[in-house]
Design a protein around this motif. Structure first.
Motif, PDB file in Angstrom:
ATOM      1  N   MET A   1       0.844  -1.185   0.000  1.00  0.00           N
ATOM      2  CA  MET A   1       0.000   0.000   0.000  1.00  0.00           C
ATOM      3  C   MET A   1       0.877   1.232   0.000  1.00  0.00           C
ATOM      4  O   MET A   1       1.928   1.265   0.601  1.00  0.00           O
ATOM      5  CB  MET A   1      -0.851  -0.099   1.257  1.00  0.00           C
ATOM      6  CG  MET A   1      -1.086   1.212   1.932  1.00  0.00           C
ATOM      7  SD  MET A   1      -2.261   1.061   3.239  1.00  0.00           S
ATOM      8  CE  MET A   1      -2.210  -0.609   3.681  1.00  0.00           C
ATOM      9  N   MET A   2       0.434   2.241  -0.674  1.00  0.00           N
ATOM     10  CA  MET A   2       1.233   3.452  -0.708  1.00  0.00           C
ATOM     11  C   MET A   2       0.750   4.406   0.369  1.00  0.00           C
ATOM     12  O   MET A   2      -0.372   4.324   0.812  1.00  0.00           O
ATOM     13  CB  MET A   2       1.101   4.128  -2.054  1.00  0.00           C
ATOM     14  CG  MET A   2       2.110   5.243  -2.175  1.00  0.00           C
ATOM     15  SD  MET A   2       2.299   5.761  -3.849  1.00  0.00           S
ATOM     16  CE  MET A   2       0.862   6.740  -4.033  1.00  0.00           C
TER      17      MET A   2
ATOM     18  N   PRO B   1       5.407  -6.739   7.684  1.00  0.00           N
ATOM     19  CA  PRO B   1       6.173  -5.920   6.751  1.00  0.00           C
ATOM     20  C   PRO B   1       5.536  -5.905   5.363  1.00  0.00           C
ATOM     21  O   PRO B   1       4.748  -6.792   5.027  1.00  0.00           O
ATOM     22  CB  PRO B   1       7.541  -6.594   6.718  1.00  0.00           C
ATOM     23  CG  PRO B   1       7.302  -7.977   7.197  1.00  0.00           C
ATOM     24  CD  PRO B   1       6.130  -7.936   8.127  1.00  0.00           C
ATOM     25  N   HIS B   2       5.898  -4.926   4.593  1.00  0.00           N
ATOM     26  CA  HIS B   2       5.322  -4.741   3.266  1.00  0.00           C
ATOM     27  C   HIS B   2       5.969  -5.697   2.274  1.00  0.00           C
ATOM     28  O   HIS B   2       7.172  -5.592   2.011  1.00  0.00           O
ATOM     29  CB  HIS B   2       5.549  -3.290   2.840  1.00  0.00           C
ATOM     30  CG  HIS B   2       4.832  -2.936   1.590  1.00  0.00           C
ATOM     31  ND1 HIS B   2       5.476  -2.563   0.444  1.00  0.00           N
ATOM     32  CD2 HIS B   2       3.519  -2.919   1.295  1.00  0.00           C
ATOM     33  CE1 HIS B   2       4.580  -2.313  -0.491  1.00  0.00           C
ATOM     34  NE2 HIS B   2       3.387  -2.517  -0.002  1.00  0.00           N
ATOM     35  N   ASN B   3       5.165  -6.603   1.705  1.00  0.00           N
ATOM     36  CA  ASN B   3       5.763  -7.704   0.944  1.00  0.00           C
ATOM     37  C   ASN B   3       5.811  -7.479  -0.563  1.00  0.00           C
ATOM     38  O   ASN B   3       5.887  -8.417  -1.334  1.00  0.00           O
ATOM     39  CB  ASN B   3       5.027  -9.007   1.253  1.00  0.00           C
ATOM     40  CG  ASN B   3       3.554  -8.913   0.920  1.00  0.00           C
ATOM     41  OD1 ASN B   3       3.125  -7.959   0.256  1.00  0.00           O
ATOM     42  ND2 ASN B   3       2.774  -9.874   1.351  1.00  0.00           N
TER      43      ASN B   3
ATOM     44  N   GLU C   1       6.247  -4.055  -3.819  1.00  0.00           N
ATOM     45  CA  GLU C   1       6.656  -2.681  -4.095  1.00  0.00           C
ATOM     46  C   GLU C   1       5.421  -1.914  -4.555  1.00  0.00           C
ATOM     47  O   GLU C   1       4.568  -2.466  -5.246  1.00  0.00           O
ATOM     48  CB  GLU C   1       7.736  -2.695  -5.181  1.00  0.00           C
ATOM     49  CG  GLU C   1       8.289  -1.348  -5.543  1.00  0.00           C
ATOM     50  CD  GLU C   1       8.921  -0.635  -4.359  1.00  0.00           C
ATOM     51  OE1 GLU C   1       8.189  -0.147  -3.484  1.00  0.00           O
ATOM     52  OE2 GLU C   1      10.161  -0.537  -4.318  1.00  0.00           O
ATOM     53  N   ASP C   2       5.304  -0.676  -4.131  1.00  0.00           N
ATOM     54  CA  ASP C   2       4.181   0.156  -4.541  1.00  0.00           C
ATOM     55  C   ASP C   2       4.630   1.129  -5.619  1.00  0.00           C
ATOM     56  O   ASP C   2       5.681   1.756  -5.503  1.00  0.00           O
ATOM     57  CB  ASP C   2       3.647   0.961  -3.347  1.00  0.00           C
ATOM     58  CG  ASP C   2       2.850   0.086  -2.395  1.00  0.00           C
ATOM     59  OD1 ASP C   2       2.527  -1.054  -2.774  1.00  0.00           O
ATOM     60  OD2 ASP C   2       2.561   0.548  -1.282  1.00  0.00           O
ATOM     61  N   ILE C   3       3.801   1.235  -6.648  1.00  0.00           N
ATOM     62  CA  ILE C   3       4.095   2.184  -7.727  1.00  0.00           C
ATOM     63  C   ILE C   3       2.936   3.163  -7.795  1.00  0.00           C
ATOM     64  O   ILE C   3       1.791   2.764  -8.044  1.00  0.00           O
ATOM     65  CB  ILE C   3       4.255   1.464  -9.087  1.00  0.00           C
ATOM     66  CG1 ILE C   3       5.217   0.272  -8.961  1.00  0.00           C
ATOM     67  CG2 ILE C   3       4.741   2.434 -10.150  1.00  0.00           C
ATOM     68  CD1 ILE C   3       5.281  -0.594 -10.205  1.00  0.00           C
TER      69      ILE C   3
ATOM     70  N   PRO D   1      -4.640   5.867  -5.007  1.00  0.00           N
ATOM     71  CA  PRO D   1      -4.417   5.003  -6.172  1.00  0.00           C
ATOM     72  C   PRO D   1      -2.939   4.659  -6.359  1.00  0.00           C
ATOM     73  O   PRO D   1      -2.085   5.544  -6.338  1.00  0.00           O
ATOM     74  CB  PRO D   1      -4.935   5.834  -7.352  1.00  0.00           C
ATOM     75  CG  PRO D   1      -5.086   7.224  -6.855  1.00  0.00           C
ATOM     76  CD  PRO D   1      -5.208   7.179  -5.366  1.00  0.00           C
ATOM     77  N   HIS D   2      -2.666   3.397  -6.491  1.00  0.00           N
ATOM     78  CA  HIS D   2      -1.300   2.910  -6.762  1.00  0.00           C
ATOM     79  C   HIS D   2      -1.386   1.440  -7.097  1.00  0.00           C
ATOM     80  O   HIS D   2      -2.404   0.788  -6.842  1.00  0.00           O
ATOM     81  CB  HIS D   2      -0.390   3.124  -5.546  1.00  0.00           C
ATOM     82  CG  HIS D   2      -0.654   2.193  -4.400  1.00  0.00           C
ATOM     83  ND1 HIS D   2      -1.676   2.387  -3.506  1.00  0.00           N
ATOM     84  CD2 HIS D   2      -0.031   1.050  -4.005  1.00  0.00           C
ATOM     85  CE1 HIS D   2      -1.669   1.419  -2.600  1.00  0.00           C
ATOM     86  NE2 HIS D   2      -0.683   0.585  -2.886  1.00  0.00           N
ATOM     87  N   LEU D   3      -0.323   0.904  -7.665  1.00  0.00           N
ATOM     88  CA  LEU D   3      -0.246  -0.537  -7.902  1.00  0.00           C
ATOM     89  C   LEU D   3       0.668  -1.154  -6.855  1.00  0.00           C
ATOM     90  O   LEU D   3       1.793  -0.699  -6.663  1.00  0.00           O
ATOM     91  CB  LEU D   3       0.324  -0.831  -9.294  1.00  0.00           C
ATOM     92  CG  LEU D   3       0.563  -2.332  -9.545  1.00  0.00           C
ATOM     93  CD1 LEU D   3      -0.752  -3.083  -9.705  1.00  0.00           C
ATOM     94  CD2 LEU D   3       1.458  -2.556 -10.742  1.00  0.00           C
ATOM     95  N   HIS D   4       0.166  -2.186  -6.188  1.00  0.00           N
ATOM     96  CA  HIS D   4       1.043  -3.013  -5.347  1.00  0.00           C
ATOM     97  C   HIS D   4       1.478  -4.178  -6.219  1.00  0.00           C
ATOM     98  O   HIS D   4       0.668  -4.971  -6.678  1.00  0.00           O
ATOM     99  CB  HIS D   4       0.278  -3.511  -4.115  1.00  0.00           C
ATOM    100  CG  HIS D   4       1.056  -4.502  -3.295  1.00  0.00           C
ATOM    101  ND1 HIS D   4       1.638  -4.193  -2.092  1.00  0.00           N
ATOM    102  CD2 HIS D   4       1.358  -5.808  -3.523  1.00  0.00           C
ATOM    103  CE1 HIS D   4       2.262  -5.262  -1.602  1.00  0.00           C
ATOM    104  NE2 HIS D   4       2.110  -6.252  -2.467  1.00  0.00           N
ATOM    105  N   TRP D   5       2.781  -4.252  -6.450  1.00  0.00           N
ATOM    106  CA  TRP D   5       3.363  -5.300  -7.285  1.00  0.00           C
ATOM    107  C   TRP D   5       4.172  -6.235  -6.391  1.00  0.00           C
ATOM    108  O   TRP D   5       5.126  -5.780  -5.744  1.00  0.00           O
ATOM    109  CB  TRP D   5       4.256  -4.645  -8.344  1.00  0.00           C
ATOM    110  CG  TRP D   5       4.878  -5.586  -9.340  1.00  0.00           C
ATOM    111  CD1 TRP D   5       4.403  -6.799  -9.741  1.00  0.00           C
ATOM    112  CD2 TRP D   5       6.088  -5.370 -10.080  1.00  0.00           C
ATOM    113  NE1 TRP D   5       5.243  -7.340 -10.685  1.00  0.00           N
ATOM    114  CE2 TRP D   5       6.277  -6.497 -10.912  1.00  0.00           C
ATOM    115  CE3 TRP D   5       7.021  -4.326 -10.122  1.00  0.00           C
ATOM    116  CZ2 TRP D   5       7.373  -6.615 -11.770  1.00  0.00           C
ATOM    117  CZ3 TRP D   5       8.114  -4.454 -10.986  1.00  0.00           C
ATOM    118  CH2 TRP D   5       8.285  -5.582 -11.801  1.00  0.00           C
TER     119      TRP D   5
HETATM  120 ZN    ZN Z   1       1.643  -2.259  -1.175  1.00  0.00          ZN
END
Ligand code: ZN
Length: 328
Positions: free
Chosen positions: A1-2, A205-207, A209-211, A284-288
């Motif tokens: 998540m961003m 933890p954040h698993n 990458e957020d773009i 709005p963002h992409l979690h990749w």
């Molecule tokens: Zn994320």
């Protein structure tokens, strides 16, 4: 998540970097001296690899003849090897070893079994896992998005199970090729692996990458594969899980729209959805995300794999086969 909230990158001092580099370098030159407490001889006899938490290592095993099966084991995870023909290199097999973002730093053994008909050969490599300095994120979210009530916990657990079941079956064919695509050309936030403090409490933890990208931006598949699962989950929102074969998965979350269905065959660069803020997202963002043989690795390491220009056997024909008769 961003997050549009405070993000405190952990500082890596010059000295730390130097020490890490020195340890990695030393370990490859003086393996015995540096690891004198670990039992010597066979372990690591066939070579050494090193990488940081969340990275992908390319492991090579030389071999002239066609083996029946080449399979590695690292921290109880199975690493399938595949044959690759590369100009100017001796023939052999390649395995992608993912170091999970939470694997403890240390030296571990990677064993590789090479089966050739009735014969079995065992190889042993040392793998040095170095610590990555992950960021620390402080997030403030609506209370109900963090402290789930009983009903939401039950839903979340069922969703976890759904994902686990869908991902338990890997396609045994290698569907991906060496040129990976960045799914969205947006602002990379660099929070893979970050320690997350939500509303003052530490969380998982954040698993991925957020773009960051505007709502509705097209999301491309990062490689060829099969859509294993499409979801609308409490945390991930609308999401797509793509199976690239041999235990390699990519995930795309918080989409506003999903443009593929379970079982669809897709190719690298194909638009599979649109950027959104569904699930637990602040904007709005992409979690990749990427899972490689069970290890959660930094998706951006895919773009830097030293595999470009390799001559990969064509997979087009085998892909359609896998679709009509799924592998067990
Ligand atoms: Zn994320």
């Amino acid at each position: 998540m961003m997050t549009n909230l405070t993000q405190t990158p952990v500082r890596v001092s010059w000295l730390d970097r130097t020490l890490i580099t020195a340890v990695v370098l030393l370990s490859s030159v003086f393996p015995v001296e540096l690891f004198s407490n670990t039992p010597p001889v066979r372990k690591g006899f066939d070579g050494q690899y090193s990488g940081k938490q969340g990275q992908v290592l390319v492991v090579k095993v030389k071999g002239e003849e066609q083996a029946t099966e080449v399979k590695g084991t690292f921290l109880k995870r199975t690493i399938p090897f595949f044959r690759e023909f590369r100009p100017e290199e001796p023939p052999g097999y390649i395995g992608l070893l993912g170091i999970d973002m939470q694997d403890d730093p240390g030296t571990y053994e990677l064993t590789v079994e090479v089966k050739q008909g009735e014969q079995m050969k065992h190889l042993s490599f040392n793998v040095l896992v170095a610590k990555e300095k992950f960021a620390v994120e402080h997030l403030t979210l609506p209370k109900e998005k963090v402290d789930l009530d009983e009903k939401a916990v039950a839903r979340w657990k069922a969703e976890q199970q759904e994902v686990q079941q869908a991902l338990a079956e890997n396609s045994r064919l290698k569907l991906w090729h060496s040129n990976f695509v960045e799914p969205v050309n947006g602002k990379r936030t660099g929070i893979f692996g970050s320690v997350r403090i939500m509303n003052g409490k530490p969380r998982n933890p954040h698993n991925g990458e957020d773009i960051g990208a505007p709502m509705g931006t097209e999301v491309a598949a990062s490689n060829d594969g099969v859509v294993r699962l499409t979801v609308d989950h409490v945390f991930s929102g609308k999401g797509v899980f793509v199976d690239h074969g041999l235990g390699f998965y990519t995930m795309y979350f918080h989409l506003s729209e999903v443009l593929v269905k379970d079982g669809d065959l897709i190719t690298a660069g194909q638009i599979i959805g649109k950027v959104g803020a569904t699930g637990r997202a602040t904007g709005p963002h992409l979690h990749w995300g990427v899972k490689l043989n069970g290890a959660r690795v930094n998706p951006y390491t895919l773009l830097d794999l030293p595999l470009k220009n390799g001559v990969m056997p064509s997979t087009a024909a085998t892909v359609s086969t896998s679709e009509t008769s799924p592998t067990p």
